[in-house]
Design a protein around this motif. Structure first.
Motif, PDB file in Angstrom:
ATOM      1  N   ARG A  43      -3.692   3.157  -3.209  1.00 45.03           N
ATOM      2  CA  ARG A  43      -3.355   2.423  -1.983  1.00 45.03           C
ATOM      3  C   ARG A  43      -4.566   1.661  -1.461  1.00 45.03           C
ATOM      4  O   ARG A  43      -4.461   0.478  -1.103  1.00 45.03           O
ATOM      5  CB  ARG A  43      -2.842   3.387  -0.907  1.00 45.03           C
ATOM      6  N   TYR A  67       1.435   3.961  -3.142  1.00 47.33           N
ATOM      7  CA  TYR A  67       1.092   5.355  -2.816  1.00 47.33           C
ATOM      8  C   TYR A  67       2.216   6.283  -3.251  1.00 47.33           C
ATOM      9  O   TYR A  67       1.982   7.319  -3.884  1.00 47.33           O
ATOM     10  CB  TYR A  67       0.854   5.492  -1.305  1.00 47.33           C
ATOM     11  N   GLY A  91       0.830  -1.204   0.000  1.00 50.65           N
ATOM     12  CA  GLY A  91       0.000   0.000   0.000  1.00 50.65           C
ATOM     13  C   GLY A  91       0.863   1.252   0.000  1.00 50.65           C
ATOM     14  O   GLY A  91       0.615   2.200  -0.756  1.00 50.65           O
TER      15      GLY A  91
END
Length: 212
Positions: free
Chosen positions: A187, A89, A85
């Motif tokens: 994400r 991002y 994640g």
């Protein structure tokens, strides 16, 4: 003569494919004969897999393929959600048109893939392309190692990718967020994708490990 690195890669493939299933003993004599190598590089390869969490070593009993518990799988996927994640991002903020085009091509090729091996290869490539721009090589290495720990259950690519349509929808959502430059959504979609994978992996694991 083979070094420990290609031997470790060969053993990973045997574990991922199920040829060396959970609990299987890694008999050095037999494996040395199979790969036509001495035991020294083979022992180094086994130690490498032990460091990666794929193998457990026991004094006077040798090495065995590690059986992951449901708790192990939770831990692996919880870490993957954090690392992947965060990777995507940060990657979205650095992603260029070429990366997005390559990821789009791999996504389309995955739709047409007709073997489990090809599906698995393209699935790994899709995610690797999108994470790479994050630029943190240690983080990317950790992501690869965590994926390797559960890959044998994702042969379960027979389950995961028998479920390819829903996974491809999730891939499309991730890709669209990247194209839009929406790091928060990328994400969130990646974490949702890994959550789906975790549930399927835990279910598939029970087909191979009926009791704790």
């Amino acid at each position: 003569m083979k070094t420990s690195e290609p031997l470790a890669a060969a053993l990973r493939r045997l574990i991922a494919s199920g040829e060396l299933p959970d609990g299987a003993r890694l008999v050095e004599r037999d494996l040395a004969e199979r790969f036509a190598v001495s035991r020294i590089p083979l022992r180094e390869a086994i130690q490498q897999l032990a460091a990666e969490g794929l193998v457990e070593q026991y004094q006077n009993r040798g090495a065995m393929v590690r059986t992951l518990t449901a708790a192990d799988i939770d831990e692996v996927y919880d870490l993957r959600m954090l690392l992947e994640g965060d990777a995507i991002y940060r990657a979205v903020q650095r992603m260029d048109a070429e990366t997005l085009a390559r990821a789009g091509l791999v996504h389309r090729l995955l739709d047409a893939a007709d073997t489990r091996e090809k599906q698995g290869e393209l699935n790994r490539e899709f995610h690797a392309l999108l994470y790479a721009p994050c630029g943190n090589q240690r983080q990317l290495k950790a992501i690869r190692e965590l994926r390797t720990e559960v890959e044998r259950y994702e042969r379960l690519q027979s389950m995961l990718l028998a479920d390819t349509p829903s996974f491809q929808h999730e891939h499309a959502d991730i890709l669209q967020a990247c194209v839009a430059g929406d790091a928060d959504r990328a994400r969130a979609m990646t974490i949702a994708h890994l959550t789906s994978a975790k549930h399927l992996v835990k279910n598939a694991r029970h087909l191979h490990v009926p009791s704790e």
